[in-house]
Design a protein around this motif. Sequence first.
Motif, PDB file in Angstrom:
ATOM      1  N   TYR A  87      -9.074  40.917   7.896  1.00 42.61           N
ATOM      2  CA  TYR A  87      -8.003  39.920   7.868  1.00 42.61           C
ATOM      3  C   TYR A  87      -6.762  40.492   7.178  1.00 42.61           C
ATOM      4  CZ  TYR A  87      -6.053  35.211   7.533  1.00 42.61           C
ATOM      5  OH  TYR A  87      -5.257  34.101   7.668  1.00 42.61           O
TER       6      TYR A  87
ATOM      7  N   TYR B 211     -15.002  40.871   6.757  1.00 44.61           N
ATOM      8  CA  TYR B 211     -14.070  39.981   7.435  1.00 44.61           C
ATOM      9  C   TYR B 211     -12.746  39.885   6.665  1.00 44.61           C
ATOM     10  CZ  TYR B 211     -11.939  35.744   9.262  1.00 44.61           C
ATOM     11  OH  TYR B 211     -11.043  34.851   9.791  1.00 44.61           O
ATOM     12  N   ALA B 212     -12.838  39.725   5.341  1.00 44.55           N
ATOM     13  CA  ALA B 212     -11.622  39.573   4.535  1.00 44.55           C
ATOM     14  C   ALA B 212     -10.763  40.833   4.619  1.00 44.55           C
ATOM     15  CB  ALA B 212     -11.986  39.269   3.086  1.00 44.55           C
ATOM     16  N   ILE B 213     -11.411  42.001   4.655  1.00 41.96           N
ATOM     17  CA  ILE B 213     -10.633  43.243   4.730  1.00 41.96           C
ATOM     18  C   ILE B 213      -9.964  43.371   6.105  1.00 41.96           C
ATOM     19  CG2 ILE B 213     -10.856  45.769   4.775  1.00 41.96           C
ATOM     20  CD1 ILE B 213     -12.942  45.388   2.493  1.00 41.96           C
TER      21      ILE B 213
ATOM     22  N   TRP C 199      -6.224  39.993  -5.148  1.00 45.38           N
ATOM     23  CA  TRP C 199      -6.433  39.633  -3.739  1.00 45.38           C
ATOM     24  C   TRP C 199      -5.367  38.656  -3.257  1.00 45.38           C
ATOM     25  CZ3 TRP C 199      -9.491  40.783   0.446  1.00 45.38           C
ATOM     26  CH2 TRP C 199     -10.512  41.702   0.240  1.00 45.38           C
TER      27      TRP C 199
ATOM     28  N   LEU D   9     -18.750  38.751   4.752  1.00 43.68           N
ATOM     29  CA  LEU D   9     -17.498  38.072   4.397  1.00 43.68           C
ATOM     30  C   LEU D   9     -16.462  39.074   3.895  1.00 43.68           C
ATOM     31  CD1 LEU D   9     -18.467  34.755   2.616  1.00 43.68           C
ATOM     32  CD2 LEU D   9     -17.023  35.016   4.625  1.00 43.68           C
ATOM     33  N   ARG D  10     -16.940  40.045   3.114  1.00 42.25           N
ATOM     34  CA  ARG D  10     -16.017  41.052   2.583  1.00 42.25           C
ATOM     35  C   ARG D  10     -15.391  41.857   3.724  1.00 42.25           C
ATOM     36  NH1 ARG D  10     -14.984  43.797  -2.142  1.00 42.25           N
ATOM     37  NH2 ARG D  10     -16.395  42.395  -3.220  1.00 42.25           N
TER      38      ARG D  10
ATOM     39  N   HIS E 269     -17.053  35.049  -3.889  1.00 40.20           N
ATOM     40  CA  HIS E 269     -17.621  36.397  -3.950  1.00 40.20           C
ATOM     41  C   HIS E 269     -16.759  37.427  -4.674  1.00 40.20           C
ATOM     42  CE1 HIS E 269     -21.023  35.337  -1.502  1.00 40.20           C
ATOM     43  NE2 HIS E 269     -20.218  34.777  -0.625  1.00 40.20           N
TER      44      HIS E 269
ATOM     45  N   PHE F  37     -14.546  33.523   0.651  1.00 41.89           N
ATOM     46  CA  PHE F  37     -14.884  34.827   0.074  1.00 41.89           C
ATOM     47  C   PHE F  37     -14.201  35.011  -1.277  1.00 41.89           C
ATOM     48  CE2 PHE F  37     -13.387  39.250  -0.390  1.00 41.89           C
ATOM     49  CZ  PHE F  37     -14.601  39.874  -0.611  1.00 41.89           C
TER      50      PHE F  37
ATOM     51  N   PRO G 150     -12.858  31.341   5.912  1.00 38.87           N
ATOM     52  CA  PRO G 150     -13.805  32.332   5.368  1.00 38.87           C
ATOM     53  C   PRO G 150     -13.164  33.237   4.318  1.00 38.87           C
ATOM     54  CG  PRO G 150     -13.891  32.305   7.758  1.00 38.87           C
ATOM     55  CD  PRO G 150     -12.721  31.465   7.367  1.00 38.87           C
ATOM     56  N   VAL G 151     -11.874  33.556   4.488  1.00 40.83           N
ATOM     57  CA  VAL G 151     -11.208  34.412   3.508  1.00 40.83           C
ATOM     58  C   VAL G 151     -11.106  33.675   2.172  1.00 40.83           C
ATOM     59  CG1 VAL G 151      -9.130  35.703   2.950  1.00 40.83           C
ATOM     60  CG2 VAL G 151      -9.901  35.568   5.305  1.00 40.83           C
TER      61      VAL G 151
END
Lengths: 276, 269
Positions: B13, B9-11, A93, B6-7, A84, A80, A76-77
């Motif tokens: 992570y 989740y990414a943060i 990132w 998703l954002r 996105h 993203f 998912p990362v």
Amino acid sequence: MLLAPPFLYALALLALPILAVVLFSFWTQDFMTIDTGFTLANYREFFDKPIYTVLLGRSLMVSGIVTLVTVILAYPVAYFLSFHVAPARKSLWLFLITIPFWTSYLIRVFLWKVILGYNGVINSGLVGAGIIDEPLSFILYNVNAVIITLAHAFAPFAILPIFVALEKIDRSLIEASRDLGETRISTFFRVTLPLSMPGLVAAVLIVFIPTIGDYVTPELMGGAGGKLIANMIQTQFLQLNNAPMGAAIAIVAMTCVTAIALVFVGLNRRWLRGRG
Amino acid sequence: MKGAPLRVYAILYLLFLYAPIALLPLFAFNDATIIAFPLKGFTTHWFTDLAANTALRQAVGNSLFIAAMTAVFATLLGLCAARAGAMARFPGKGGIIGFVMLPLVLPEIIVAVSLLIVMRQVLGLNLSNWTVIAAHVLICAPFSIAILNGAFQNLDPSIEEAAMDLGESRFSAFRLVTLPLVWPGIVSSLLIAFTISLDEFIIAFFLTGANPTMPVYIWGLLRFPAQLPVVMALGTILVALSVVLLVIAELFRRRGLARAGIKDTGGFL
């Protein structure tokens, strides 16, 4: 011409040494000297004494779970990042994701001990919040702790190949799928996921294969019941001074990992072909 | 916004990735020998202890020497491979490059034991800083190649040919034309190889001689609870140092890509 120096270097310091390991595994340690008579004794010992096969089995299981956890958490990362995040901010990132990976591995592993320990961050937090009365003991000095720590250490390795594969996907294919009436979820499973498979496979291999060779994490986090095959290799070489036995263990471990990796790649290929 | 979950989740992570490192400075400045919460008070004396430790200073010196040598040799090998990869075509090229990149996916312990056998048992060499350097060059070269490949990717072979047609020798054409274009990539490769070598433990533990490298010395300290705050202080300095090196490496890598005129696709790997 120019490829010669790196090629010769890798030949001399990689291929020849690995051949030496293979050779050594068929010899035996005779107290201080090496008996160079060809024998399968080391391999026989490996499969006769349960300790070796137990360690190997545990190692393969830990590597397998670590790979599964890392790749599932990473996908998912990567998704993203690819779909996105504005193109201009992508490298920032990626940079943030890779930084922890470059900083002192030993100390990072040790800090997991501080986080998971009896008086650690998690336990004192949970006790302080009144959620638990007794500190949790199942999160340090066992296989769970090894898995958590390794999954953390290998995270960037999983994200990058998946990200690269996702970046290569032609966005118009996804639009086409949506125009033809697929939902967002079925588009993901029928278009995006199969197209990102090469990255997923690369991520699996790049996590699964190296994790088998790590002895730092099991040594610090695993306690008595969490030791892995790499600890045994290290012990044979550096403490028991039995290089031939260590070599045989290394060869068996490497062969198993390679075989599993090849089966995985083969199955994946067949699955992709079956769909196409 | 459709990417919102998703954002988040990414943060989360990212927080997970940084959690252990974030604890480092907390304990490095904490006035207690035991590494646990709650924190006791502010002190800088772990850093002064650190400076007074001569064995550690020696280990750091060894590691810096090893890392510097590794960076130079790995980058030289990387330059050869990347240049050949970008400019030459010949049969078997893919296979050879694949073989050179192999250490990237090989378990480190395999590299360590195979080199230990060769150095000690076959060649009968004494272990020293140079045995560690030999191994570190092997594992750093793939990273150097990957970085330099980026720098060489869009380099047009015809500009070097043009310089040679205009009377420069092959070497001076490389020096005057290609080198300035790939220079940022070289700096980035040097820094990355340096950082990897400085931090590498698994192989160094097998191949280090009488003088331990810094990670090997830290490994020894981890067994003595009284020494742990000093390790935290050292770790804080190391993290700060590698962040600085990596930021510089990243800036150079981007400048290199800009010079080569290609779009940035991210990361070092």
